[in-house]
Scaffold this motif. Structure first.
Motif, PDB file in Angstrom:
ATOM      1  N   LYS A 147      -0.916   2.796  -7.465  1.00  0.00           N
ATOM      2  CA  LYS A 147      -0.208   3.906  -6.819  1.00  0.00           C
ATOM      3  C   LYS A 147       0.133   3.494  -5.394  1.00  0.00           C
ATOM      4  CE  LYS A 147      -2.715   7.421  -9.511  1.00  0.00           C
ATOM      5  NZ  LYS A 147      -1.560   7.879 -10.303  1.00  0.00           N
ATOM      6  N   ASP A 148       1.054   4.236  -4.760  1.00  0.00           N
ATOM      7  CA  ASP A 148       1.415   3.890  -3.398  1.00  0.00           C
ATOM      8  C   ASP A 148       0.207   3.937  -2.473  1.00  0.00           C
ATOM      9  OD1 ASP A 148       1.540   6.679  -3.928  1.00  0.00           O
ATOM     10  OD2 ASP A 148       2.690   7.043  -2.119  1.00  0.00           O
ATOM     11  N   SER A 149      -0.746   4.831  -2.740  1.00  0.00           N
ATOM     12  CA  SER A 149      -1.942   4.926  -1.894  1.00  0.00           C
ATOM     13  C   SER A 149      -2.783   3.658  -1.988  1.00  0.00           C
ATOM     14  CB  SER A 149      -2.786   6.146  -2.295  1.00  0.00           C
ATOM     15  OG  SER A 149      -3.144   6.084  -3.672  1.00  0.00           O
ATOM     16  N   SER A 150      -2.939   3.097  -3.204  1.00  0.00           N
ATOM     17  CA  SER A 150      -3.737   1.874  -3.344  1.00  0.00           C
ATOM     18  C   SER A 150      -3.017   0.676  -2.727  1.00  0.00           C
ATOM     19  CB  SER A 150      -4.066   1.604  -4.819  1.00  0.00           C
ATOM     20  OG  SER A 150      -2.926   1.215  -5.560  1.00  0.00           O
ATOM     21  N   ILE A 151      -1.680   0.687  -2.771  1.00  0.00           N
ATOM     22  CA  ILE A 151      -0.910  -0.376  -2.126  1.00  0.00           C
ATOM     23  C   ILE A 151      -1.118  -0.315  -0.613  1.00  0.00           C
ATOM     24  CG2 ILE A 151       1.412  -1.256  -1.668  1.00  0.00           C
ATOM     25  CD1 ILE A 151       0.576  -1.774  -4.519  1.00  0.00           C
ATOM     26  N   ASP A 156      -3.440  -2.390   4.498  1.00  0.00           N
ATOM     27  CA  ASP A 156      -4.308  -2.143   5.662  1.00  0.00           C
ATOM     28  C   ASP A 156      -5.468  -3.130   5.702  1.00  0.00           C
ATOM     29  OD1 ASP A 156      -2.712  -0.043   6.446  1.00  0.00           O
ATOM     30  OD2 ASP A 156      -3.977   1.511   5.546  1.00  0.00           O
ATOM     31  N   PHE A 157      -5.961  -3.541   4.524  1.00  0.00           N
ATOM     32  CA  PHE A 157      -7.031  -4.528   4.478  1.00  0.00           C
ATOM     33  C   PHE A 157      -6.544  -5.885   4.979  1.00  0.00           C
ATOM     34  CE2 PHE A 157      -9.499  -7.877   2.478  1.00  0.00           C
ATOM     35  CZ  PHE A 157     -10.813  -7.448   2.613  1.00  0.00           C
ATOM     36  N   ALA A 158      -5.314  -6.259   4.606  1.00  0.00           N
ATOM     37  CA  ALA A 158      -4.802  -7.599   4.928  1.00  0.00           C
ATOM     38  C   ALA A 158      -4.400  -7.752   6.390  1.00  0.00           C
ATOM     39  CB  ALA A 158      -3.603  -7.918   4.027  1.00  0.00           C
ATOM     40  N   TYR A 184       4.481  -6.564   3.772  1.00  0.00           N
ATOM     41  CA  TYR A 184       4.280  -5.655   4.905  1.00  0.00           C
ATOM     42  C   TYR A 184       3.454  -6.254   6.040  1.00  0.00           C
ATOM     43  CZ  TYR A 184       6.708  -1.991   2.424  1.00  0.00           C
ATOM     44  OH  TYR A 184       7.680  -1.246   1.787  1.00  0.00           O
ATOM     45  N   ILE A 185       2.739  -7.359   5.805  1.00  0.00           N
ATOM     46  CA  ILE A 185       2.172  -8.034   6.981  1.00  0.00           C
ATOM     47  C   ILE A 185       3.213  -8.942   7.619  1.00  0.00           C
ATOM     48  CG2 ILE A 185      -0.172  -7.954   6.028  1.00  0.00           C
ATOM     49  CD1 ILE A 185       0.045 -11.095   5.957  1.00  0.00           C
ATOM     50  N   SER A 186       4.250  -9.309   6.843  1.00  0.00           N
ATOM     51  CA  SER A 186       5.346 -10.097   7.405  1.00  0.00           C
ATOM     52  C   SER A 186       6.334  -9.224   8.173  1.00  0.00           C
ATOM     53  CB  SER A 186       6.080 -10.854   6.289  1.00  0.00           C
ATOM     54  OG  SER A 186       5.210 -11.733   5.607  1.00  0.00           O
ATOM     55  N   PHE A 187       6.386  -7.920   7.829  1.00  0.00           N
ATOM     56  CA  PHE A 187       7.224  -6.944   8.524  1.00  0.00           C
ATOM     57  C   PHE A 187       6.329  -5.792   8.989  1.00  0.00           C
ATOM     58  CE2 PHE A 187      10.200  -9.281   5.933  1.00  0.00           C
ATOM     59  CZ  PHE A 187      11.366  -9.331   6.691  1.00  0.00           C
ATOM     60  N   PRO A 188       5.475  -6.048   9.985  1.00  0.00           N
ATOM     61  CA  PRO A 188       4.449  -5.061  10.358  1.00  0.00           C
ATOM     62  C   PRO A 188       5.009  -3.755  10.910  1.00  0.00           C
ATOM     63  CG  PRO A 188       4.530  -6.858  11.951  1.00  0.00           C
ATOM     64  CD  PRO A 188       5.394  -7.268  10.803  1.00  0.00           C
TER      65      PRO A 188
END
Length: 506
Positions: A147-151, A156-158, A184-188
């Motif tokens: 789900k979007d929440s688990s994504i 957030d962990f990474a 999303y870590i590449s586009f924070p």
């Protein structure tokens, strides 16, 4: 002899006309432009091209030179092929540490789920990284059918770790989650919906390459190790969606048949049904040159482009292998040849649909999964929560879907029916969809323990309107569906309503 000169204005007009013809139509030769010019078997290289072009006939267009070109109505004229590098072979997981070191990575994020973390595949990855002296962190909080929440939790962990490479070990849910962590870590600074497929998100292109990602699949179904697609459930919209772009695809897929031997029979079946629909949908999708609009910049050319001569080869072979080997893999847990061939079929189908795209089975499956009325599939234990596995959600509508799409290209549907062992020599073209539908229904029934329609998942006719509304936003795949009137919303709704009703039971 007197030479005759064409006036410059006439020459310019002639040149303009030639350019108009060149750029308004896909490149063609007499054979490919006219499907009846030569007769080739569907399995041959020319047969693939001929049968592709046997789709709805191209129409000639007369341009009014006083009317500006409407770019949104210009049809595509090119296709692209993109896929991850693939390494295939029993035992090749042990090479992953060397691969990471060869990439120059110093800090690696290993992504997996709680079940796979206990398996030999993860042991091989840990030992390989340790052997090469590579620092790594493990995230094992991936949710099956994310789900979007688990994504968001995974992202957030990474972020604090700032890894310079990712290794995903698991099924499609794990690999897709790792893709989105990487994005999303590449586009924070990006908003979560920036890259999500329109209209549920903004559908922005991914403008730069991401960090290296090595995918180690432990199931034989999604083909996610080859594709630039990541799927998740957007809970607020009661529908699945995702992000699709070539830059999302893994750098390398390590396909080790030893890693799929731990799959339970139910997982073999469900993941194999995903392969089945990947291959059938990409084989029957509209041809790439019928897709609109033509991109104004190649960065905007979608990953899902429509059937094309290269994707056809992968899709048809994956279909044939699935029909042959999936029943064996489900029936006998010690049939390692069948398991190996299904992993290969999943990868082949991944290359096929990763470039051609899927259509109605997948588009309709997303609300089926997210609007689950409480069904729990046998053999799947996800904390006791209701779950419709992805392969089940796509296959449950397949008999209805391919009966509906048959008229779009009878030759292709008959070639698919032939892959199921049907003698199509005397079948009339107008019966192609029905024949393929019956072959599919029989295949699914013989596979065993599969819900024979939406009714068996707990849906009723009262749920149809909600399922339709959950399908409408899936434009990324619906535009590739033959026979579906995506430009006429009310007609499209009625067609989808009929399809869901027909899929209630088979």
């Amino acid at each position: 002899m007197t030479s005759i000169r064409v006036a410059p204005t006439r020459a310019a007009r002639a040149l303009s006309l030639l350019r108009t013809i060149q750029y308004s139509h896909p490149p063609s030769c007499p054979c490919h432009a006219n499907p009846s010019h030569h007769h080739h078997s569907p399995g041959s290289a020319h047969g693939l091209l001929s049968s592709l072009n046997a789709s709805p006939a191209r129409t000639s267009h007369r341009r009014n030179f006083a009317t500006p070109i409407d770019a949104s109505q210009q049809k595509e004229y090119a296709f692209e092929m993109a896929a991850s590098s693939i390494r295939f072979g029993p035992g090749c997981t042990k090479e992953v540490g060397m691969d990471v070191k060869n990439l120059g990575a110093k800090k690696v994020m290993v992504v997996t789920d709680a079940n796979v973390s206990k398996l030999d595949a993860m042991k091989q990855v840990r030992e390989g990284l340790e052997r090469e002296g590579v620092r790594f962190e493990v995230f094992e909080g991936v949710r099956v059918e994310p789900k979007d929440s688990s994504i968001r939790e995974a992202i957030d962990f990474a972020k604090p770790h700032q890894p310079d490479a990712f290794v995903a070990v698991g099924g499609g849910s794990v690999i897709d989650t790792a893709k989105l962590m990487n994005l999303y870590i590449s586009f924070p600074d990006a908003d979560f919906l920036d890259f999500v497929n329109a209209p549920l998100g903004k559908g922005l292109p991914i403008t730069s390459k991401l960090k290296p990602l090595i995918a180690v699949p432990t199931t034989a179904g999604t083909g996610s190790e080859t594709t630039g697609t990541a799927i998740f459930d957007l809970v607020s919209k009661k529908s699945k969606t995702g992000i699709a772009h070539r830059n999302l695809k893994p750098t390398l897929g390590i396909c080790d048949p030893l890693n799929t031997r731990t799959m339970p029979s139910a997982v073999h079946a469900s993941s194999g049904l995903d392969v089945l629909c990947h291959s059938l949908e990409s084989w029957t999708a509209i041809p790439y040159y019928e897709r609109t609009p033509r991109p104004t910049n190649p960065i905007n050319r979608p990953a899902y482009q429509g059937a094309n001569p290269i994707s056809d080869i992968f899709s048809l072979q994956a279909l044939r292998s699935t029909v042959k080997y999936l029943p064996r893999a489900v029936r006998d847990p010690d049939d390692y040849e069948a398991q190996e061939q299904m992993l290969l079929a999943a990868t082949l189908a991944g290359v096929g649909f990763g470039n051609a795209g899927v259509h109605l089975c997948h588009g309709m499956s997303y609300p089926i999964s997210s609007q689950n009325p409480g069904y729990k599939h046998a053999g799947y234990a996800v904390g006791g929560s209701p779950i419709i596995p992805h392969g089940v959600s796509v296959a449950v509508t397949a008999p209805a879907v391919f009966k509906f799409t048959g008229a779009s290209n009878p030759e292709r549907h008959l070639a698919a029916a032939e892959a199921f062992g049907v003698d199509v020599s005397s079948v009339k073209k107008e019966s192609a969809g029905e024949v393929l539908s019956e072959a599919l229904a029989e295949f699914l029934a013989k596979l065993g323990d599969q819900p024979r329609g939406l009714k068996h998942l707990g849906f009723s006719r009262g749920d149809v309107d909600a399922l339709v509304e959950g399908t409408i936003p899936q434009k990324r795949v619906l535009i590739l569906a033959p026979e579906l009137e995506v430009d006429a919303v009310e007609t499209e709704r009625e067609q989808l309503r009929t399809l869901f009703e027909d899929a209630m039971e088979y």
